[in-house]
Design an enzyme around this catalytic site. Sequence first.
Site, PDB file in Angstrom:
ATOM      1  N   THR A  14     -31.387   1.135 -23.906  1.00 42.73           N
ATOM      2  CA  THR A  14     -30.970   2.531 -23.809  1.00 42.73           C
ATOM      3  C   THR A  14     -29.456   2.648 -23.605  1.00 42.73           C
ATOM      4  O   THR A  14     -28.958   3.702 -23.244  1.00 42.73           O
ATOM      5  CB  THR A  14     -31.690   3.198 -22.623  1.00 42.73           C
ATOM      6  OG1 THR A  14     -31.585   2.323 -21.505  1.00 42.73           O
ATOM      7  CG2 THR A  14     -33.137   3.478 -22.925  1.00 42.73           C
ATOM      8  N   GLY A  20     -14.131   3.080 -17.449  1.00 43.41           N
ATOM      9  CA  GLY A  20     -12.910   2.387 -17.025  1.00 43.41           C
ATOM     10  C   GLY A  20     -13.085   1.388 -15.906  1.00 43.41           C
ATOM     11  O   GLY A  20     -12.244   1.318 -15.018  1.00 43.41           O
ATOM     12  N   HIS A  55     -14.560   2.760  -2.299  1.00 47.03           N
ATOM     13  CA  HIS A  55     -13.523   1.797  -1.871  1.00 47.03           C
ATOM     14  C   HIS A  55     -12.435   2.467  -1.031  1.00 47.03           C
ATOM     15  O   HIS A  55     -11.370   1.895  -0.838  1.00 47.03           O
ATOM     16  CB  HIS A  55     -12.909   1.088  -3.093  1.00 47.03           C
ATOM     17  CG  HIS A  55     -13.875   0.167  -3.776  1.00 47.03           C
ATOM     18  ND1 HIS A  55     -13.604  -0.460  -4.953  1.00 47.03           N
ATOM     19  CD2 HIS A  55     -15.130  -0.236  -3.417  1.00 47.03           C
ATOM     20  CE1 HIS A  55     -14.649  -1.213  -5.306  1.00 47.03           C
ATOM     21  NE2 HIS A  55     -15.583  -1.081  -4.394  1.00 47.03           N
ATOM     22  N   TYR A  64       0.820  -1.217   0.000  1.00 49.44           N
ATOM     23  CA  TYR A  64       0.000   0.000   0.000  1.00 49.44           C
ATOM     24  C   TYR A  64       0.853   1.266   0.000  1.00 49.44           C
ATOM     25  O   TYR A  64       0.501   2.253  -0.647  1.00 49.44           O
ATOM     26  CB  TYR A  64      -1.005  -0.007   1.167  1.00 49.44           C
ATOM     27  CG  TYR A  64      -2.275  -0.713   0.740  1.00 49.44           C
ATOM     28  CD1 TYR A  64      -3.256  -0.042   0.024  1.00 49.44           C
ATOM     29  CD2 TYR A  64      -2.444  -2.065   0.973  1.00 49.44           C
ATOM     30  CE1 TYR A  64      -4.381  -0.695  -0.433  1.00 49.44           C
ATOM     31  CE2 TYR A  64      -3.577  -2.732   0.526  1.00 49.44           C
ATOM     32  CZ  TYR A  64      -4.538  -2.038  -0.183  1.00 49.44           C
ATOM     33  OH  TYR A  64      -5.646  -2.680  -0.652  1.00 49.44           O
ATOM     34  N   VAL A 103      -9.080   4.471  -5.401  1.00 48.54           N
ATOM     35  CA  VAL A 103      -8.572   4.891  -4.102  1.00 48.54           C
ATOM     36  C   VAL A 103      -7.480   5.938  -4.282  1.00 48.54           C
ATOM     37  O   VAL A 103      -6.875   6.388  -3.307  1.00 48.54           O
ATOM     38  CB  VAL A 103      -8.022   3.670  -3.319  1.00 48.54           C
ATOM     39  CG1 VAL A 103      -9.135   2.668  -3.033  1.00 48.54           C
ATOM     40  CG2 VAL A 103      -6.878   2.984  -4.062  1.00 48.54           C
ATOM     41  N   ASP A 104      -7.245   6.360  -5.527  1.00 58.68           N
ATOM     42  CA  ASP A 104      -6.081   7.207  -5.829  1.00 58.68           C
ATOM     43  C   ASP A 104      -6.282   8.689  -5.525  1.00 58.68           C
ATOM     44  O   ASP A 104      -5.315   9.457  -5.526  1.00 58.68           O
ATOM     45  CB  ASP A 104      -5.652   7.026  -7.290  1.00 58.68           C
ATOM     46  CG  ASP A 104      -6.767   7.301  -8.304  1.00 58.68           C
ATOM     47  OD1 ASP A 104      -7.554   8.232  -8.089  1.00 58.68           O
ATOM     48  OD2 ASP A 104      -6.818   6.585  -9.319  1.00 58.68           O
ATOM     49  N   SER A 159     -14.144  -2.810 -15.012  1.00 56.41           N
ATOM     50  CA  SER A 159     -14.400  -4.133 -15.586  1.00 56.41           C
ATOM     51  C   SER A 159     -15.696  -4.739 -15.047  1.00 56.41           C
ATOM     52  O   SER A 159     -16.215  -5.684 -15.624  1.00 56.41           O
ATOM     53  CB  SER A 159     -13.227  -5.054 -15.270  1.00 56.41           C
ATOM     54  OG  SER A 159     -13.082  -5.177 -13.873  1.00 56.41           O
TER      55      SER A 159
HETATM   56  P1  NAD Z   1     -10.080  -3.231 -13.173  1.00 55.06           P
HETATM   57  O1  NAD Z   1      -8.603  -3.144 -13.091  1.00 55.06           O
HETATM   58  O2  NAD Z   1     -10.738  -4.509 -12.844  1.00 55.06           O
HETATM   59  O3  NAD Z   1     -10.558  -2.826 -14.658  1.00 55.06           O
HETATM   60  C1  NAD Z   1     -10.135  -1.659 -15.300  1.00 55.06           C
HETATM   61  C2  NAD Z   1     -10.997  -1.434 -16.533  1.00 55.06           C
HETATM   62  O4  NAD Z   1     -10.557  -0.242 -17.159  1.00 55.06           O
HETATM   63  C3  NAD Z   1     -10.895  -2.547 -17.571  1.00 55.06           C
HETATM   64  O5  NAD Z   1     -12.201  -2.896 -17.996  1.00 55.06           O
HETATM   65  C4  NAD Z   1     -10.080  -1.922 -18.711  1.00 55.06           C
HETATM   66  O6  NAD Z   1     -10.447  -2.418 -19.982  1.00 55.06           O
HETATM   67  C5  NAD Z   1     -10.429  -0.447 -18.556  1.00 55.06           C
HETATM   68  N1  NAD Z   1      -9.398   0.494 -19.021  1.00 55.06           N
HETATM   69  C6  NAD Z   1      -8.041   0.392 -18.891  1.00 55.06           C
HETATM   70  N2  NAD Z   1      -7.438   1.474 -19.390  1.00 55.06           N
HETATM   71  C7  NAD Z   1      -8.427   2.299 -19.838  1.00 55.06           C
HETATM   72  C8  NAD Z   1      -8.441   3.580 -20.441  1.00 55.06           C
HETATM   73  N3  NAD Z   1      -7.312   4.259 -20.718  1.00 55.06           N
HETATM   74  N4  NAD Z   1      -9.643   4.134 -20.774  1.00 55.06           N
HETATM   75  C9  NAD Z   1     -10.814   3.456 -20.530  1.00 55.06           C
HETATM   76  N5  NAD Z   1     -10.848   2.236 -19.950  1.00 55.06           N
HETATM   77  C10 NAD Z   1      -9.683   1.661 -19.610  1.00 55.06           C
HETATM   78  O7  NAD Z   1     -10.574  -2.048 -12.273  1.00 55.06           O
HETATM   79  P2  NAD Z   1     -11.919  -1.705 -11.550  1.00 55.06           P
HETATM   80  O8  NAD Z   1     -13.071  -2.281 -12.333  1.00 55.06           O
HETATM   81  O9  NAD Z   1     -11.874  -0.279 -11.275  1.00 55.06           O
HETATM   82  O10 NAD Z   1     -11.947  -2.438 -10.132  1.00 55.06           O
HETATM   83  C11 NAD Z   1     -11.084  -3.283  -9.508  1.00 55.06           C
HETATM   84  C12 NAD Z   1     -10.661  -2.788  -8.139  1.00 55.06           C
HETATM   85  O11 NAD Z   1      -9.382  -2.245  -8.262  1.00 55.06           O
HETATM   86  C13 NAD Z   1     -11.449  -1.716  -7.476  1.00 55.06           C
HETATM   87  O12 NAD Z   1     -11.757  -2.151  -6.197  1.00 55.06           O
HETATM   88  C14 NAD Z   1     -10.527  -0.508  -7.351  1.00 55.06           C
HETATM   89  O13 NAD Z   1     -10.711   0.091  -6.095  1.00 55.06           O
HETATM   90  C15 NAD Z   1      -9.165  -1.119  -7.437  1.00 55.06           C
HETATM   91  N6  NAD Z   1      -8.100  -0.345  -8.083  1.00 55.06           N
HETATM   92  C16 NAD Z   1      -8.036   1.016  -7.990  1.00 55.06           C
HETATM   93  C17 NAD Z   1      -7.012   1.710  -8.621  1.00 55.06           C
HETATM   94  C18 NAD Z   1      -6.944   3.222  -8.494  1.00 55.06           C
HETATM   95  O14 NAD Z   1      -7.369   3.766  -7.488  1.00 55.06           O
HETATM   96  N7  NAD Z   1      -6.458   3.922  -9.518  1.00 55.06           N
HETATM   97  C19 NAD Z   1      -6.054   1.033  -9.364  1.00 55.06           C
HETATM   98  C20 NAD Z   1      -6.137  -0.363  -9.424  1.00 55.06           C
HETATM   99  C21 NAD Z   1      -7.170  -1.033  -8.794  1.00 55.06           C
END
Ligand code: NAD
Length: 267
Positions: free
Chosen positions: A244, A202, A118, A63, A100-101, A204
């Site tokens: 829709t 963005g 989250h 973390y 969470v960023d 999944s």
């Molecule tokens: P995920 O990693 O499961 O999926 C990310 C999704 O974003 C995918 O469907 C991918 O195709 C899409 N994607 C990737 N790059 C993209 C772009 N440039 N433009 C548009 N779409 C794009 O992430 P999730 O569904 O957010 O959830 C998984 C868990 O991961 C959550 O609990 C989240 O809190 C955590 N998480 C958070 C961060 C962060 O805070 N930035 C980073 C990693 C994981």
Amino acid sequence: MQAMEGEQRVVVVSGAGISAESGIPTFRGVEGYWQVGSKNYHPHELATLSAFRRQPREVWSWYLYRRGVCLRAEPNAAHHALVRLEQHLNERFTLVTQNVDGLHGRAGASREQTYEVHGNIRFMRFDDVGELDPRLIPEELSTDWARGRQVHDDEINYLRHACGVLGRPHVLWFDEYYDETRFRYDSTLRAAEAADLLLVVGSSGTTNLPVQVAERVSERNIPFIVVNKDVDSYFVDLAQHSQTGAVLIGNASEWIPVVVDQLIKAM
Ligand code: NAD
């Protein structure tokens, strides 16, 4: 997009993909993994309360590394565009973020209209001593954290309560439940019930609350827009099967400013 009359409400759900272009890895690629000793852990194994109970130092090291990545990253055009939409709609806008960023907040999103369902990686909590409010992780802990570096004894002390109990990251782990106090669970479902349009970007679709939001909205047949780089996503599927629904395949930083311009004109 047709003009929408009246007091329409918009809910936006954002996931890790919106921050990918800011340099924060999603949980999908190899960058998501974390090595402890000779073992490589998938995020779904480490982002759990049971992993934290078993190996708190390793989980904290992961973390603190990710906190550094997030704090050094900058919001991108997609985060900024959503702020413009919030400023146009005010309380008719709700942002539900899985991230969470903290990048939405750093772009200018308000605390009132942003539900960090989250948690936030800059904060920690002391659940074990019954303290509900998250605290900022002390600034003494470096943000320049090399990948794989383990937390030292003197550093772990910054993460302890005055009584000695070790704090935990202020995030929702995969083996935990949402609640209203910390994660705005009820508020999120209420916003979904009242929404006139849902935009998912963005994500999944592997986490529970965002999926519930999308399902409630798609049952009511209101406009449902999904932006994702990849067709292989639960939300893309749901939108494609909804009367829709609309799917925009591509990068968030390219699509979201375009979608926001259209919404501002229409609302
Ligand atoms: P995920 O990693 O499961 O999926 C990310 C999704 O974003 C995918 O469907 C991918 O195709 C899409 N994607 C990737 N790059 C993209 C772009 N440039 N433009 C548009 N779409 C794009 O992430 P999730 O569904 O957010 O959830 C998984 C868990 O991961 C959550 O609990 C989240 O809190 C955590 N998480 C958070 C961060 C962060 O805070 N930035 C980073 C990693 C994981």
